[in-house]
Design a protein around this motif. Structure first.
Motif, PDB file in Angstrom:
ATOM      1  N   VAL A 267     -23.365 -17.729  -4.236  1.00  0.00           N
ATOM      2  CA  VAL A 267     -23.144 -17.412  -2.604  1.00  0.00           C
ATOM      3  C   VAL A 267     -24.660 -17.621  -2.187  1.00  0.00           C
ATOM      4  O   VAL A 267     -24.851 -18.182  -1.036  1.00  0.00           O
ATOM      5  CB  VAL A 267     -22.427 -16.102  -2.265  1.00  0.00           C
ATOM      6  N   VAL A 268     -25.286 -16.868  -2.712  1.00  0.00           N
ATOM      7  CA  VAL A 268     -26.821 -16.765  -2.250  1.00  0.00           C
ATOM      8  C   VAL A 268     -27.428 -18.168  -2.378  1.00  0.00           C
ATOM      9  O   VAL A 268     -28.095 -18.639  -1.273  1.00  0.00           O
ATOM     10  CB  VAL A 268     -27.636 -15.922  -3.212  1.00  0.00           C
ATOM     11  N   ALA A 269     -27.233 -18.974  -3.456  1.00  0.00           N
ATOM     12  CA  ALA A 269     -27.752 -20.409  -3.465  1.00  0.00           C
ATOM     13  C   ALA A 269     -27.322 -21.261  -2.402  1.00  0.00           C
ATOM     14  O   ALA A 269     -27.909 -22.045  -1.811  1.00  0.00           O
ATOM     15  CB  ALA A 269     -27.628 -20.808  -4.800  1.00  0.00           C
ATOM     16  N   LEU A 270     -25.764 -21.334  -2.068  1.00  0.00           N
ATOM     17  CA  LEU A 270     -25.426 -22.026  -0.958  1.00  0.00           C
ATOM     18  C   LEU A 270     -25.786 -21.529   0.379  1.00  0.00           C
ATOM     19  O   LEU A 270     -26.292 -22.627   1.210  1.00  0.00           O
ATOM     20  CB  LEU A 270     -24.057 -21.822  -0.951  1.00  0.00           C
ATOM     21  N   HIS A 271     -26.188 -20.418   0.556  1.00  0.00           N
ATOM     22  CA  HIS A 271     -26.634 -20.057   1.667  1.00  0.00           C
ATOM     23  C   HIS A 271     -28.151 -20.667   1.949  1.00  0.00           C
ATOM     24  O   HIS A 271     -28.719 -20.736   2.950  1.00  0.00           O
ATOM     25  CB  HIS A 271     -26.403 -18.432   1.728  1.00  0.00           C
ATOM     26  N   ALA A 272     -28.934 -20.367   0.848  1.00  0.00           N
ATOM     27  CA  ALA A 272     -30.148 -20.877   1.007  1.00  0.00           C
ATOM     28  C   ALA A 272     -30.112 -22.509   1.223  1.00  0.00           C
ATOM     29  O   ALA A 272     -31.059 -22.832   2.004  1.00  0.00           O
ATOM     30  CB  ALA A 272     -30.989 -20.779  -0.400  1.00  0.00           C
ATOM     31  N   GLY A 273     -29.136 -22.927   0.546  1.00  0.00           N
ATOM     32  CA  GLY A 273     -29.002 -24.411   0.933  1.00  0.00           C
ATOM     33  C   GLY A 273     -28.826 -24.851   2.450  1.00  0.00           C
ATOM     34  O   GLY A 273     -29.538 -25.839   2.987  1.00  0.00           O
ATOM     35  N   LEU A 274     -28.038 -23.839   2.936  1.00  0.00           N
ATOM     36  CA  LEU A 274     -27.708 -24.126   4.518  1.00  0.00           C
ATOM     37  C   LEU A 274     -29.239 -24.025   5.329  1.00  0.00           C
ATOM     38  O   LEU A 274     -29.465 -24.693   6.289  1.00  0.00           O
ATOM     39  CB  LEU A 274     -26.691 -23.105   5.045  1.00  0.00           C
ATOM     40  N   ALA A 275     -29.988 -22.953   4.828  1.00  0.00           N
ATOM     41  CA  ALA A 275     -31.095 -22.659   5.587  1.00  0.00           C
ATOM     42  C   ALA A 275     -32.105 -23.737   5.419  1.00  0.00           C
ATOM     43  O   ALA A 275     -32.871 -24.167   6.322  1.00  0.00           O
ATOM     44  CB  ALA A 275     -31.883 -21.458   5.216  1.00  0.00           C
ATOM     45  N   ILE A 276     -32.268 -24.332   4.111  1.00  0.00           N
ATOM     46  CA  ILE A 276     -33.003 -25.472   4.005  1.00  0.00           C
ATOM     47  C   ILE A 276     -32.650 -26.782   4.762  1.00  0.00           C
ATOM     48  O   ILE A 276     -33.470 -27.528   5.398  1.00  0.00           O
ATOM     49  CB  ILE A 276     -33.168 -25.951   2.390  1.00  0.00           C
ATOM     50  N   ALA A 277     -31.318 -27.154   4.721  1.00  0.00           N
ATOM     51  CA  ALA A 277     -30.770 -28.012   5.530  1.00  0.00           C
ATOM     52  C   ALA A 277     -31.026 -27.922   7.232  1.00  0.00           C
ATOM     53  O   ALA A 277     -31.280 -28.934   7.676  1.00  0.00           O
ATOM     54  CB  ALA A 277     -29.151 -28.178   5.230  1.00  0.00           C
ATOM     55  N   ILE A 278     -30.842 -26.663   7.630  1.00  0.00           N
ATOM     56  CA  ILE A 278     -31.203 -26.597   9.166  1.00  0.00           C
ATOM     57  C   ILE A 278     -32.784 -27.016   9.390  1.00  0.00           C
ATOM     58  O   ILE A 278     -33.119 -27.542  10.204  1.00  0.00           O
ATOM     59  CB  ILE A 278     -30.988 -25.212   9.372  1.00  0.00           C
ATOM     60  N   ASN A 279     -33.585 -26.464   8.363  1.00  0.00           N
ATOM     61  CA  ASN A 279     -35.125 -26.694   8.728  1.00  0.00           C
ATOM     62  C   ASN A 279     -35.399 -28.109   8.531  1.00  0.00           C
ATOM     63  O   ASN A 279     -36.209 -28.841   9.297  1.00  0.00           O
ATOM     64  CB  ASN A 279     -35.728 -25.744   7.836  1.00  0.00           C
TER      65      ASN A 279
END
Length: 284
Positions: A267-279
């Protein structure tokens, strides 16, 4: 002549006597029938009840929400599969997921930004899809606008600037896909590992309201300074990630220790992936 007249008198008297005899017989029969009915037990056996036809018909015509499905709140009622299938295709089935008013949505948004209690307690067994849908839509539009501004500032000085509408489709695919697919996969994994507390609507509502933090982050992350944008996105990731961890940890703990840790890391890794993709897609 006299003999013929005598015969007529005799015939009339006989007819009168026959009628009188018939009437007496009829009275006797009616008296006996009345006496028999007076001693019958029909009155003891007969009971009159008020009709409940209208109530039965009303209950038959009234359709109640199907709470037996595993992805619905509660899950206590037992309904036949035929009734559930018919109700699944009705408009009222989906209307119950949007049964919130503006004040309730605002209260849930406030609880997502400034969490004082567990968000699942704020939902109070009535998760909605109204707030998550419009929050995700707002995030998509703001990401497109601020991403366009960021590109414009980065290319300032060129003769012509062309709008990149791929940003819009990319934002829609990223936000809608993350908000819709990740909770579905998490719910499926929890059900697979035997968690009885898994609820798909609550997962969708949780991830949907977690996206609220990306609205202010997107509004301030269009500056031409990349490191500043990274900081803003990192703050958004920390707030939303903590929000998800705080509310999902009790649900994930329903499985065994090893499984709950693995799911929490995913869950944390996928959410970090979302943040990186947004940036990267919009503000790099």
């Amino acid at each position: 002549m006299s003999n013929r007249g005598y015969d007529v008198v005799v015939d009339v008297d006989a007819e009168v006597k026959l009628r009188q005899s018939t009437m007496r017989s009829t009275r006797i029969i009616l008296t006996r029938i009345k006496g028999d009915l007076g001693h019958t037990d029909l009155q003891e056996d007969l009971e009159f009840h008020s009709s409940n036809f209208d109530d039965t018909q009303t209950r038959a015509n009234k359709i109640t929400p199907d709470t037996n499905a595993s992805f619905l709140p509660g899950g206590t009622a037992n309904r036949s599969s035929g009734t559930s299938k018919r109700y699944l295709w009705s408009l009222a089935f989906y209307a119950q997921f949007f049964d919130v008013d503006t004040n309730e949505v605002l209260r849930r948004c406030q609880a997502a930004i400034f969490p004082r209690a567990r968000f699942l307690d704020v939902l109070d067994g009535n998760p909605d899809l109204y707030g998550p849908f419009w929050i995700a839509t707002t995030v998509v539009m703001i990401l497109f606008l601020t991403g366009t501004i960021s590109q414009y500032l980065a290319r300032k000085g060129h003769d012509h600037f062309a709008y990149d509408f791929k940003l819009l489709s990319g934002a829609a695919g990223l936000i809608y896909g993350y908000t819709g697919i990740i909770p579905l996969g998490l719910w499926g994994a929890l059900r697979w590992f035997g968690s009885e507390s898994a609820n798909l609507l609550e997962c969708w509502a949780l991830y949907g309201y977690a996206n609220l933090i990306w609205i202010p982050v997107a509004l301030i992350s269009w500056s031409p300074i990349p490191i500043l944008n990274y900081v803003f996105v990192a703050v958004g990731f920390a707030i939303s990630g903590l929000f998800l961890w705080r509310n999902l940890y009790p649900v994930l703990s329903a499985t065994d220790v090893r499984t709950s840790k693995i799911l929490l890391i995913v869950v944390v890794a996928l959410h970090a992936g979302l943040a990186i993709a947004i940036n990267v897609l919009f503000f790099a």
